[in-house]
Structures are given as C-alpha cells and as structure tokens.
Scaffold this active site. Structure first.
Site, PDB file in Angstrom:
ATOM      1  N   ALA A 138      -1.673  -4.295  13.666  1.00 20.01           N
ATOM      2  CA  ALA A 138      -1.168  -2.816  13.181  1.00 20.01           C
ATOM      3  C   ALA A 138      -0.314  -2.276  14.230  1.00 20.01           C
ATOM      4  CB  ALA A 138      -2.469  -1.972  13.012  1.00 20.01           C
TER       5      ALA A 138
ATOM      6  N   HIS B  54      21.297   3.888  12.672  1.00 17.59           N
ATOM      7  CA  HIS B  54      22.641   4.830  12.470  1.00 17.59           C
ATOM      8  C   HIS B  54      23.422   4.759  13.927  1.00 17.59           C
ATOM      9  CE1 HIS B  54      22.198   7.719   9.259  1.00 17.59           C
ATOM     10  NE2 HIS B  54      20.953   7.373   9.057  1.00 17.59           N
TER      11      HIS B  54
ATOM     12  N   ASN C 124       0.883  -1.299   0.090  1.00 18.90           N
ATOM     13  CA  ASN C 124      -0.160  -0.244  -0.035  1.00 18.90           C
ATOM     14  C   ASN C 124       0.845   1.158  -0.052  1.00 18.90           C
ATOM     15  OD1 ASN C 124      -2.327   1.843   0.453  1.00 18.90           O
ATOM     16  ND2 ASN C 124      -3.395  -0.169   0.937  1.00 18.90           N
TER      17      ASN C 124
END
Length: 202
Positions: A177, A126, A96
């Site tokens: 989710a 990082h 999506n």
C-alpha cells in the site's frame, strides 16, 4: 398493521427495482463498450461511474470488473502534438474504486491482476525537467513519456499505489500500500515503499 404491510411491500419493490436498474445499467455500458472499445471481452463490465477518453485505443479482456470512479484515458492529442496510445488489460482483471490509468504511449496489464483502490498508473507526465519546460505552467507543458508500463500476470497491487513511466512489474509480484513504483522489478517479488524497493523474494 396495514401500514407495516404496505411498508414491507414498498421495501421489497424498491429492492427489485434497484436490481433491475443495475442490470439495465450494466448491460447498457457493456453494449457501449463493445461498440466503442478496440476490444471488450466476454462477461466484462464497466461500473456506472466511469470516465473514458478515446476507448478506441483501449482493449479489455474477459471477466473484467471495476468499482466506481474508473478513469481510463488514452490521449492521442495534446497541445497539437499527436500520440499513439494503447491501454491493454488482460483477462480476469479486477479493479477496486478510484483507479486512474493514463497513456500516451503503452500500458499493458496482464491476466489475473487485482488492484485495490486509489491507484494511479501513467506512462507520461506534464513536461520534462528542461529549463524550457520549467518556464511554463505545468498544465501548459507538452506531455512526455519515459517509456511504456508493463504489469505481469497475477500481480496484486495494494491501496494507494502509484506506478510511473518506464516501469515493468514481473509476474506474481505484490506491491504494498501507498508505494511509489519508479523502477522495474522482477517476477515473484514483494515490493513496498516510496520509492518502492524489494522487501522479499517469493
């Protein structure tokens, strides 16, 4: 009456022109991908809004599609350090919108994977948690990978999921989710949470 007729004609032509432009853009990006990706399968398409770094390290299977704001980043050089990145996407994969995938190591996505929106998958960060790294600003730290990411076949990834380095997701998994996946999970499991945990075994 003529005004209404002209308006309808203009509206129809705008739809035709819009469809023609979409076909043109789709074909243009497909040809670009075929020429620049390591592999780009039949009937696969890129969205008009995409950001691709080093497509020569990216392989895409057949029938791939994505909505807008696709980011695929294969970093082979950062802060004068060299990497050998790979992003491998299988057949029949659907993204999506706002999917962001970044690799300095290797990320493999299996066949028939379905992703919702706002998904972040990265095999690096990082810097590390050493005192030397912490003395630098995050943007100035060297990139560091804890390991590859592998996502199995038939996985469904829900909205807002983050998948972190060194993770393996088994076949047929469902990720709820807004989950943060920081460890590996076996086949046929439903996982959710931040950090993610097994909710159910299928």
């Amino acid at each position: 009456m003529n005004f209404i007729k002209n308006y309808i004609i203009q509206f129809i032509f705008s739809i035709i022109n819009s469809s023609a432009y979409k076909r043109y853009a789709r074909d243009k990006y497909r040809e670009w991908a075929k020429a620049n990706f390591k592999a780009f399968g039949e009937r696969s398409i890129l969205p008009e809004q995409h950001f691709i770094i080093n497509p020569k390290y990216i392989s895409v299977g057949k029938n791939f599609s994505a909505l807008f704001n696709l980011r695929l980043e294969a970093w082979d050089n950062f802060q004068e350090e060299r990497f050998s990145p790979q992003i491998i996407i299988g057949d029949n994969v659907i993204f999506n919108s706002d999917v962001h995938i970044g690799a300095i190591n290797k990320i493999t996505i299996g066949n028939n994977v379905l992703m919702a929106s706002r998904i972040y998958i990265s095999d690096h960060s990082h810097g590390n948690t050493t005192s030397l790294d912490l003395e630098k600003a995050p943007a100035e730290r060297n990139l560091y990978s804890k390991g590859e990411i592998a996502i199995g076949d038939n996985v469904w990834i829900g909205e807002g999921v983050c998948i972190l380095p060194g993770v393996s997701i088994g076949k047929n998994c469902i990720i709820g989710a807004n989950s943060v996946v920081n460890k590996s999970f076996p086949d046929n499991t439903v996982i959710a949470g931040a950090p993610a945990r097994v909710i159910k075994t299928l």
